[in-house]
Motif scaffolding. Sequence first.
Motif, PDB file in Angstrom:
ATOM      1  N   PHE A 218      41.669  25.565 -20.828  1.00 19.75           N
ATOM      2  CA  PHE A 218      42.496  24.437 -20.392  1.00 19.75           C
ATOM      3  C   PHE A 218      41.690  23.258 -19.846  1.00 19.75           C
ATOM      4  N   ASP A 219      40.359  23.340 -19.951  1.00 17.02           N
ATOM      5  CA  ASP A 219      39.486  22.262 -19.466  1.00 17.02           C
ATOM      6  C   ASP A 219      39.740  21.978 -17.982  1.00 17.02           C
ATOM      7  N   THR A 220      39.936  23.040 -17.212  1.00 18.04           N
ATOM      8  CA  THR A 220      40.086  22.912 -15.765  1.00 18.04           C
ATOM      9  C   THR A 220      38.757  23.267 -15.097  1.00 18.04           C
ATOM     10  N   HIS A 221      38.726  23.132 -13.782  1.00 17.71           N
ATOM     11  CA  HIS A 221      37.462  23.337 -13.070  1.00 17.71           C
ATOM     12  C   HIS A 221      37.671  24.174 -11.809  1.00 17.71           C
ATOM     13  N   PHE A 222      38.434  25.238 -11.937  1.00 12.12           N
ATOM     14  CA  PHE A 222      38.660  26.109 -10.787  1.00 12.12           C
ATOM     15  C   PHE A 222      37.376  26.871 -10.434  1.00 12.12           C
ATOM     16  N   ASP A 223      37.152  27.010  -9.138  1.00 12.65           N
ATOM     17  CA  ASP A 223      35.959  27.696  -8.640  1.00 12.65           C
ATOM     18  C   ASP A 223      36.161  29.201  -8.709  1.00 12.65           C
ATOM     19  N   ASP A 224      35.158  29.916  -9.220  1.00 17.69           N
ATOM     20  CA  ASP A 224      35.261  31.370  -9.310  1.00 17.69           C
ATOM     21  C   ASP A 224      34.256  32.070  -8.405  1.00 17.69           C
ATOM     22  N   ASP A 225      33.814  31.381  -7.354  1.00 17.09           N
ATOM     23  CA  ASP A 225      32.855  31.996  -6.435  1.00 17.09           C
ATOM     24  C   ASP A 225      33.508  33.066  -5.565  1.00 17.09           C
ATOM     25  N   GLU A 226      34.758  32.817  -5.118  1.00 16.08           N
ATOM     26  CA  GLU A 226      35.411  33.739  -4.189  1.00 16.08           C
ATOM     27  C   GLU A 226      36.375  34.703  -4.886  1.00 16.08           C
ATOM     28  N   CYS A 227      36.843  34.367  -6.075  1.00 17.81           N
ATOM     29  CA  CYS A 227      37.719  35.264  -6.832  1.00 17.81           C
ATOM     30  C   CYS A 227      37.425  35.117  -8.316  1.00 17.81           C
ATOM     31  N   ASP A 228      37.643  36.182  -9.058  1.00 15.02           N
ATOM     32  CA  ASP A 228      37.254  36.212 -10.466  1.00 15.02           C
ATOM     33  C   ASP A 228      38.402  35.910 -11.422  1.00 15.02           C
ATOM     34  N   THR A 229      39.635  36.215 -11.013  1.00 14.66           N
ATOM     35  CA  THR A 229      40.764  36.119 -11.923  1.00 14.66           C
ATOM     36  C   THR A 229      41.757  35.050 -11.483  1.00 14.66           C
ATOM     37  N   VAL A 230      42.643  34.672 -12.421  1.00 14.37           N
ATOM     38  CA  VAL A 230      43.673  33.689 -12.106  1.00 14.37           C
ATOM     39  C   VAL A 230      44.636  34.253 -11.065  1.00 14.37           C
ATOM     40  N   GLY A 231      44.947  35.544 -11.168  1.00 14.79           N
ATOM     41  CA  GLY A 231      45.798  36.170 -10.169  1.00 14.79           C
ATOM     42  C   GLY A 231      45.175  36.105  -8.788  1.00 14.79           C
ATOM     43  N   GLY A 232      43.864  36.344  -8.712  1.00 14.69           N
ATOM     44  CA  GLY A 232      43.166  36.236  -7.440  1.00 14.69           C
ATOM     45  C   GLY A 232      43.196  34.827  -6.885  1.00 14.69           C
ATOM     46  N   LEU A 233      43.127  33.828  -7.774  1.00 13.38           N
ATOM     47  CA  LEU A 233      43.211  32.426  -7.353  1.00 13.38           C
ATOM     48  C   LEU A 233      44.554  32.132  -6.700  1.00 13.38           C
ATOM     49  N   ILE A 234      45.631  32.651  -7.283  1.00 18.00           N
ATOM     50  CA  ILE A 234      46.971  32.436  -6.725  1.00 18.00           C
ATOM     51  C   ILE A 234      47.092  33.119  -5.368  1.00 18.00           C
TER      52      ILE A 234
END
Length: 280
Positions: A218-234
């Motif tokens: 999706f050409d987004t720029h979410f940080d994955d340092d603290e969580c690995d998955t989209v569910g974790g991001l939410i």
Amino acid sequence: MDSSTGSRPRFLERLSSLLLREPEDREQLMQLLHAAFERNLLDADALTIIEGALAAADTCVRDVMVPRAQMDVVDIADSLDDIVAYVIRTAHSRFPVIDGGRDNVIGILLAKDLLRIHTEEDFNVRDWLRPAVFIPESKRLNVLLREFRVSRNHMAVVVDEYAGICGMVTIEDVLEQIVGDIEDEYDFDEADDNIQLDQSGRYRVKAQTEIADFNTAFDTHFDDDECDTVGGLILQQLGRVPKRNECVDVDGVRFQILRADSRRIYTLLVTLPQEKDERV
């Protein structure tokens, strides 16, 4: 002759012929079960449970576990008041307890044991921890269910080949795979692709999708340092497990929760910023 009496032999003959056909492999067995369902010898729920029980022998713990990023854990260093508040907020009956990090699980806390606060003069959470059970992520569900029944444990911590903690699994997770969800709207969860285009033009995304893969798609720029998955991001954004149909906005991207239970997120509907502008 009574019509009901006359129909009985035909029914018994059909049932006998169906059951006497010995299946030679799993595929023929499934065909036999579906034939029984079509003849109203099995109802939909019974068929689902039998299929789930057969599938459990071919399903690994890694396929049903709560991923590490979505685990609700209690830190032994937290104050008793904080622990009680967290247990009430998350509303689980059991919690892995960590000491210094998620890779150091020192035991399992039962929420009901916190009731002893009012009866014990010097209540210490550490004294009430139950031993944690560690299992490999490759263990089959049918084997795990049998171990749960024998040991009377309801929770296990899942480790990878390097002894690192990668998730947790409960007896409820295993039973859910056997009983199954029979609603068609959840069929997406069994699909191979983590990201699929919805009929509405939006995207259905599995919560287990890696953030890096989501950013690429999706050409987004979410940080994955603290969580690995989209569910974790939410979960990180909300600080809790969201309810079904709840919407969460993260950096302009809207996530609608399509499927979740009290412990984890399964499926999300994604609306990108330009799509939201078009709907205004």
